[in-house]
Design a protein around this motif. Structure first.
Motif, PDB file in Angstrom:
ATOM      1  N   GLY A 139       8.293   8.243  11.016  1.00  0.00           N
ATOM      2  CA  GLY A 139       9.563   8.515  11.662  1.00  0.00           C
ATOM      3  C   GLY A 139      10.618   7.446  11.438  1.00  0.00           C
ATOM      4  N   GLN A 140      10.245   6.330  10.857  1.00  0.00           N
ATOM      5  CA  GLN A 140      11.184   5.231  10.597  1.00  0.00           C
ATOM      6  C   GLN A 140      11.976   5.522   9.319  1.00  0.00           C
ATOM      7  N   GLU A 141      13.281   5.430   9.397  1.00  0.00           N
ATOM      8  CA  GLU A 141      14.110   5.586   8.204  1.00  0.00           C
ATOM      9  C   GLU A 141      13.944   4.355   7.318  1.00  0.00           C
ATOM     10  N   PRO A 142      13.810   4.536   6.006  1.00  0.00           N
ATOM     11  CA  PRO A 142      13.748   3.378   5.110  1.00  0.00           C
ATOM     12  C   PRO A 142      15.025   2.546   5.262  1.00  0.00           C
ATOM     13  N   SER A 143      14.871   1.236   5.217  1.00  0.00           N
ATOM     14  CA  SER A 143      16.007   0.348   5.410  1.00  0.00           C
ATOM     15  C   SER A 143      15.703  -0.991   4.761  1.00  0.00           C
ATOM     16  N   GLY A 144      16.689  -1.577   4.106  1.00  0.00           N
ATOM     17  CA  GLY A 144      16.488  -2.880   3.477  1.00  0.00           C
ATOM     18  C   GLY A 144      15.374  -2.809   2.447  1.00  0.00           C
ATOM     19  N   ILE A 145      14.383  -3.649   2.590  1.00  0.00           N
ATOM     20  CA  ILE A 145      13.280  -3.689   1.633  1.00  0.00           C
ATOM     21  C   ILE A 145      12.217  -2.621   1.902  1.00  0.00           C
ATOM     22  N   LEU A 146      12.315  -1.939   3.049  1.00  0.00           N
ATOM     23  CA  LEU A 146      11.344  -0.924   3.439  1.00  0.00           C
ATOM     24  C   LEU A 146      11.653   0.384   2.720  1.00  0.00           C
ATOM     25  N   GLU A 147      10.737   0.807   1.842  1.00  0.00           N
ATOM     26  CA  GLU A 147      10.912   2.036   1.070  1.00  0.00           C
ATOM     27  C   GLU A 147      10.011   3.134   1.622  1.00  0.00           C
ATOM     28  N   CYS A 155      -0.070   5.312   3.814  1.00  0.00           N
ATOM     29  CA  CYS A 155       0.963   4.664   4.620  1.00  0.00           C
ATOM     30  C   CYS A 155       2.269   5.441   4.462  1.00  0.00           C
ATOM     31  N   SER A 156       3.135   5.325   5.445  1.00  0.00           N
ATOM     32  CA  SER A 156       4.411   6.051   5.396  1.00  0.00           C
ATOM     33  C   SER A 156       5.480   5.310   4.600  1.00  0.00           C
ATOM     34  N   HIS A 157       5.333   3.984   4.475  1.00  0.00           N
ATOM     35  CA  HIS A 157       6.325   3.155   3.803  1.00  0.00           C
ATOM     36  C   HIS A 157       5.636   2.087   2.965  1.00  0.00           C
ATOM     37  N   LYS A 158       6.442   1.445   2.108  1.00  0.00           N
ATOM     38  CA  LYS A 158       5.910   0.326   1.338  1.00  0.00           C
ATOM     39  C   LYS A 158       6.992  -0.721   1.132  1.00  0.00           C
ATOM     40  N   ILE A 159       6.522  -1.922   0.866  1.00  0.00           N
ATOM     41  CA  ILE A 159       7.396  -3.039   0.506  1.00  0.00           C
ATOM     42  C   ILE A 159       6.799  -3.637  -0.763  1.00  0.00           C
ATOM     43  N   ASN A 160       7.612  -3.758  -1.801  1.00  0.00           N
ATOM     44  CA  ASN A 160       7.170  -4.355  -3.056  1.00  0.00           C
ATOM     45  C   ASN A 160       7.696  -5.782  -3.167  1.00  0.00           C
ATOM     46  N   LEU A 161       6.797  -6.694  -3.517  1.00  0.00           N
ATOM     47  CA  LEU A 161       7.154  -8.102  -3.675  1.00  0.00           C
ATOM     48  C   LEU A 161       6.791  -8.570  -5.073  1.00  0.00           C
ATOM     49  N   THR A 162       7.663  -9.386  -5.663  1.00  0.00           N
ATOM     50  CA  THR A 162       7.362  -9.965  -6.975  1.00  0.00           C
ATOM     51  C   THR A 162       7.384 -11.493  -6.942  1.00  0.00           C
ATOM     52  N   ASP A 163       7.835 -12.057  -5.827  1.00  0.00           N
ATOM     53  CA  ASP A 163       7.884 -13.508  -5.676  1.00  0.00           C
ATOM     54  C   ASP A 163       7.449 -13.846  -4.252  1.00  0.00           C
ATOM     55  N   SER A 165       8.365 -16.042  -2.317  1.00  0.00           N
ATOM     56  CA  SER A 165       9.489 -16.379  -1.440  1.00  0.00           C
ATOM     57  C   SER A 165      10.067 -15.142  -0.752  1.00  0.00           C
ATOM     58  N   GLU A 166       9.710 -13.949  -1.238  1.00  0.00           N
ATOM     59  CA  GLU A 166      10.186 -12.708  -0.610  1.00  0.00           C
ATOM     60  C   GLU A 166       9.444 -12.395   0.687  1.00  0.00           C
ATOM     61  N   ILE A 167       8.381 -13.124   0.975  1.00  0.00           N
ATOM     62  CA  ILE A 167       7.684 -12.946   2.258  1.00  0.00           C
ATOM     63  C   ILE A 167       8.515 -13.693   3.299  1.00  0.00           C
ATOM     64  N   ASN A 168       9.362 -12.952   3.973  1.00  0.00           N
ATOM     65  CA  ASN A 168      10.342 -13.552   4.878  1.00  0.00           C
ATOM     66  C   ASN A 168      10.296 -12.853   6.246  1.00  0.00           C
ATOM     67  N   GLU A 169      11.271 -13.149   7.084  1.00  0.00           N
ATOM     68  CA  GLU A 169      11.321 -12.576   8.434  1.00  0.00           C
ATOM     69  C   GLU A 169      11.413 -11.057   8.401  1.00  0.00           C
ATOM     70  N   GLU A 170      12.157 -10.502   7.444  1.00  0.00           N
ATOM     71  CA  GLU A 170      12.287  -9.046   7.375  1.00  0.00           C
ATOM     72  C   GLU A 170      10.931  -8.397   7.082  1.00  0.00           C
ATOM     73  N   VAL A 171      10.220  -8.929   6.103  1.00  0.00           N
ATOM     74  CA  VAL A 171       8.889  -8.398   5.747  1.00  0.00           C
ATOM     75  C   VAL A 171       7.965  -8.484   6.955  1.00  0.00           C
ATOM     76  N   MET A 172       7.895  -9.654   7.563  1.00  0.00           N
ATOM     77  CA  MET A 172       6.983  -9.849   8.683  1.00  0.00           C
ATOM     78  C   MET A 172       7.409  -9.025   9.899  1.00  0.00           C
ATOM     79  N   GLY A 173       8.702  -8.793  10.039  1.00  0.00           N
ATOM     80  CA  GLY A 173       9.197  -7.953  11.139  1.00  0.00           C
ATOM     81  C   GLY A 173       8.716  -6.515  11.019  1.00  0.00           C
ATOM     82  N   TRP A 174       8.745  -5.971   9.797  1.00  0.00           N
ATOM     83  CA  TRP A 174       8.256  -4.601   9.587  1.00  0.00           C
ATOM     84  C   TRP A 174       6.751  -4.515   9.846  1.00  0.00           C
TER      85      TRP A 174
END
Length: 183
Positions: A139-147, A155-163, A165-174
């Motif tokens: 039910g969550q709309e994709p937003s920012g890095i959340l696809e 899973c309903s969503h995914k986050i792709n990381l290549t570095d 340093s991309e493990i940040n507050e936004e990633v951990m918040g989701w």
């Protein structure tokens, strides 16, 4: 065996009329080489849900944490040839562990499932250069890095990381939101 897996096995027999052992015998007779082939067969030929098909596929191939002699071996195997992504996993797990003591870590052949009452995330070294986090936030709309993930995925969503340093507050918040929703 963890409680969630045992509940699924119990429900498998109730909902399909066949035990796990009977389903494994059906799958074994087909001689499938790949996990995905088993899932496709069970869903298309027998009308099973993705969750039940995935459970049967893992048990038939012995690729789940419960079938492994040492679940840590599954994690080690995931990063063979993808060693540069192991620090992603380590960093994520150290932060996720702070969410609470009720997290079940269930390594599979290609990813690690994280659960509370239900799965809330998966950690997957998808390619040699891309780390994928699967997140359950129906039910969550994709937003920012959340696809959005493709339909019928685990899973309903995914986050792709290549570095890393991309493990940040936004990633951990989701991930934290998914954790909270899974309790």
């Amino acid at each position: 065996m963890d409680k969630a897996t045992q509940t699924m096995i119990d429900n498998l027999a109730k909902n399909t009329g066949k035990t796990l052992e009977q389903w494994i015998a059906i799958v074994t007779k087909e001689n499938f080489a790949k996990h995905g082939e088993i899932i496709k067969f069970l869903k298309e030929t027998h009308g099973l849900t993705h969750g039940f098909a995935n459970l049967i596929a893992h048990k038939a191939k012995g690729s789940d944490a419960g079938s492994a002699e040492n679940p840590d071996e599954l994690i080690t195997k995931q990063y063979q040839g993808k060693e540069s992504l192991k620090p992603f996993y380590d960093k994520l797990m150290s932060t996720i562990a702070e969410f609470g003591k009720d997290i079940e870590i269930a390594p599979k052949n290609t990813y690690v499932s994280l659960r509370r009452k239900k799965q809330f995330a998966t950690l997957n070294p998808a390619t040699k250069t891309r780390f994928e986090i699967g997140i359950n936030l129906k039910g969550q709309e994709p937003s920012g890095i959340l696809e959005a993930e493709k339909p019928n995925a685990m899973c309903s969503h995914k986050i792709n990381l290549t570095d890393i340093s991309e493990i940040n507050e936004e990633v951990m918040g989701w991930i934290k939101l998914a954790y909270n929703n899974a309790g």
